[in-house]
Write a protein that holds these residues in place. Structure first.
Motif, short mmCIF file in Angstrom:
data_model
loop_
_atom_site.label_atom_id
_atom_site.label_comp_id
_atom_site.label_asym_id
_atom_site.label_seq_id
_atom_site.Cartn_x
_atom_site.Cartn_y
_atom_site.Cartn_z
N ARG A 21 7.35 1.41 -1.66
CA ARG A 21 8.68 1.94 -1.88
C ARG A 21 8.48 3.52 -1.82
NH1 ARG A 21 9.27 -2.65 -5.39
NH2 ARG A 21 8.25 -1.13 -7.36
N ILE A 22 7.56 3.87 -2.54
CA ILE A 22 7.06 5.25 -2.84
C ILE A 22 6.95 6.02 -1.19
CG2 ILE A 22 5.27 7.12 -3.28
CD1 ILE A 22 4.84 5.44 -5.85
N LEU A 23 6.19 5.22 -0.33
CA LEU A 23 5.98 5.84 0.91
C LEU A 23 7.30 5.77 1.64
CD1 LEU A 23 2.78 3.83 2.11
CD2 LEU A 23 2.97 6.27 1.48
N ARG A 24 8.40 4.87 1.62
CA ARG A 24 9.53 4.79 2.28
C ARG A 24 10.41 5.73 1.82
NH1 ARG A 24 8.86 -0.99 1.46
NH2 ARG A 24 10.23 -1.09 0.02
N ARG A 25 10.39 6.49 0.66
CA ARG A 25 11.19 7.49 0.22
C ARG A 25 10.60 8.72 0.37
NH1 ARG A 25 10.06 5.06 -5.39
NH2 ARG A 25 8.80 6.64 -6.74
N ALA A 41 1.24 8.77 3.90
CA ALA A 41 2.65 9.12 3.77
C ALA A 41 3.29 8.74 4.98
CB ALA A 41 2.80 10.67 4.06
N ASP A 42 4.65 8.43 5.16
CA ASP A 42 5.36 7.87 6.31
C ASP A 42 5.09 8.96 7.52
OD1 ASP A 42 7.01 7.24 8.18
OD2 ASP A 42 8.89 7.34 6.83
N ALA A 43 4.32 8.28 8.61
CA ALA A 43 3.96 8.88 9.87
C ALA A 43 4.99 9.40 10.58
CB ALA A 43 2.83 8.32 10.66
N GLY A 44 6.33 8.95 10.46
CA GLY A 44 7.49 9.44 11.08
C GLY A 44 8.29 10.47 10.32
N ASN A 45 8.00 10.78 9.08
CA ASN A 45 8.92 11.67 8.17
C ASN A 45 7.85 12.91 8.04
OD1 ASN A 45 9.77 13.08 5.80
ND2 ASN A 45 10.21 11.10 4.96
N VAL A 66 -3.31 8.05 12.03
CA VAL A 66 -2.07 7.32 11.66
C VAL A 66 -2.72 5.76 11.68
CG1 VAL A 66 0.13 6.23 12.87
CG2 VAL A 66 -0.50 8.42 12.86
N HIS A 67 -2.46 5.13 10.70
CA HIS A 67 -2.84 3.51 10.32
C HIS A 67 -1.58 2.79 10.69
CE1 HIS A 67 -5.66 5.96 8.35
NE2 HIS A 67 -6.57 4.99 7.97
N VAL A 68 -1.90 1.68 11.22
CA VAL A 68 -0.97 0.68 11.71
C VAL A 68 -1.54 -0.74 11.40
CG1 VAL A 68 0.37 1.90 13.39
CG2 VAL A 68 -1.61 0.66 14.32
N ALA A 69 -0.97 -1.86 11.57
CA ALA A 69 -1.17 -3.11 10.93
C ALA A 69 -2.03 -3.82 12.33
CB ALA A 69 -0.04 -3.87 10.53
N SER A 70 -1.71 -3.55 13.50
CA SER A 70 -2.22 -4.65 14.48
C SER A 70 -2.18 -3.50 15.85
CB SER A 70 -1.34 -5.59 14.90
OG SER A 70 -0.05 -5.12 15.34
N LEU A 71 -2.88 -4.10 16.99
CA LEU A 71 -3.13 -3.59 18.39
C LEU A 71 -1.53 -3.44 18.72
CD1 LEU A 71 -4.18 -2.31 20.79
CD2 LEU A 71 -4.81 -4.82 21.47
N ALA A 141 0.44 7.68 7.94
CA ALA A 141 -0.60 8.80 8.34
C ALA A 141 -1.39 9.00 7.04
CB ALA A 141 0.18 10.21 8.52
N ALA A 142 -2.80 8.95 7.19
CA ALA A 142 -3.65 8.85 6.05
C ALA A 142 -5.06 9.66 6.62
CB ALA A 142 -3.95 7.72 5.62
N PRO A 143 -5.17 10.98 5.95
CA PRO A 143 -6.38 11.51 6.11
C PRO A 143 -7.39 10.84 4.81
CG PRO A 143 -5.10 13.11 5.25
CD PRO A 143 -4.19 11.94 5.64
#
Length: 321
Positions: A21-25, A41-45, A66-71, A141-143
């Motif tokens: 929820r924190i990430l989405r806001r 953080a939200d990589a699109g924001n 940028v971290h994602v769940a799958s290929l 997005a996460a360094p």
């Protein structure tokens, strides 16, 4: 800034749901991966991504991962070459990051790629990171979750000590398994380039795509390319046989008796040394020695990445990284 432990949460489903929820806001969440803790953080924001740079004190020319769940999720954001897809199929989920062209329709902030047409992306192999990606429904997005240029965090407490109240929530998943950042591979006219050595070795990558080129040019296209990085407060003295008066010793393998000392691996195991590197550097640095003497480490396998981190930690600190 050192915060109270109030913003550290154990990784139960309610805590992960709150983090989502924190990430989405548009907030910031630190979370464990198999490599080190990330500041997400939200990589699109745009505002949320900018908050990462502000919290870390990170220059905006330094790209984020940028971290994602799958290929499949990654293919919605990036254009894959055949070699990149081979690497993803072999190493994802896992500690390999690919620098690829951003799709024109990718809903990503341009800040994640530092204004370049490429950006860095990976699929983490950690249950908590995967659950956070699933619950948030976002590319994250996460360094590394530390002040820019400092030692990377391998525990939630490290994050708290470095970033304090600049992060809205820290998910505590215990010490990270690998303790070393992901390897980063880019492509130059289709040829694979090693941009940052890391937890996947050169030999493992070359077994899939053949010889790797070295990074060239002045453009920072990947995290971890700044000359000074991963640095403790104490100066590092590399390839030392022993510690001088006032120094601490970071040992590897058979070592002379010395105090204070931490040994990355008494057995000379590079996997163990990589997992211990950042935590032991922090521990010795906290003793405020005049310098940290570092014993030689083989430059093969994971040793290439360990030595890369040590050289950057020992470099003159003329600019933030």
């Amino acid at each position: 800034m050192i915060a109270s432990i109030a913003n550290i949460r154990t990784t139960d489903p309610d805590a992960i749901a709150e983090a989502a929820r924190i990430l989405r806001r548009g907030g910031l969440v630190a979370f464990p991966t198999e490599t080190v803790y990330g500041l997400g953080a939200d990589a699109g924001n745009d505002r949320a991504v900018a908050a990462i740079f502000a919290a870390k004190g990170r220059p905006r020319f330094n790209p984020l991962i940028v971290h994602v769940a799958s290929l499949a999720d990654a293919e919605r954001l990036a254009d894959f070459t055949p070699a990149a897809r081979e690497l993803a199929n072999r190493f994802w989920p896992g500690a390999l990051t690919l620098v690829l062209p951003r799709r024109t329709d990718a809903p990503l902030s341009l800040l994640v790629g530092a204004g370049l047409d490429t950006f860095a992306i990976r699929v983490p192999a950690h249950a908590i990171a995967q659950k956070l990606l699933a619950d948030s429904g976002l590319p994250i997005a996460a360094p590394s979750a530390n002040r820019s240029g400092e030692i990377s965090p391998t525990t939630a407490q490290h994050v708290c000590e470095s970033l304090g109240d600049h992060v809205d929530l820290i998910l505590d998943g215990g010490p990270t398994r690998l303790g070393l950042e992901s390897s980063v591979i880019g492509f130059d006219d289709g040829a694979p380039v090693l941009l940052r050595p890391g937890a996947v070795t050169r030999e493992q990558v070359e077994a899939i795509v053949g010889p790797l080129r070295g990074a060239s040019g002045d453009t920072v296209s990947s995290p971890g390319q700044s000359a000074s990085h991963y640095a403790p407060k104490a100066v590092l003295r590399l390839n030392a046989k022993s510690a001088a008066a006032g120094e601490a010793l970071l040992a590897f393998g058979a070592a002379p008796k010395s105090e204070p000392m931490r040994n990355l691996s008494v057995a000379g195991d590079l996997d163990e040394a990589a997992a211990n590197l950042f935590a032991m550097l922090r521990a010795l640095d906290g003793l405020r020695p005049t310098a940290i003497a570092v014993m030689p480490i083989p430059d093969s396998g994971l040793g290439e990445a360990i030595n890369d981190r040590l050289r950057r930690a020992a470099a003159p600190r003329t600019q933030p990284s």
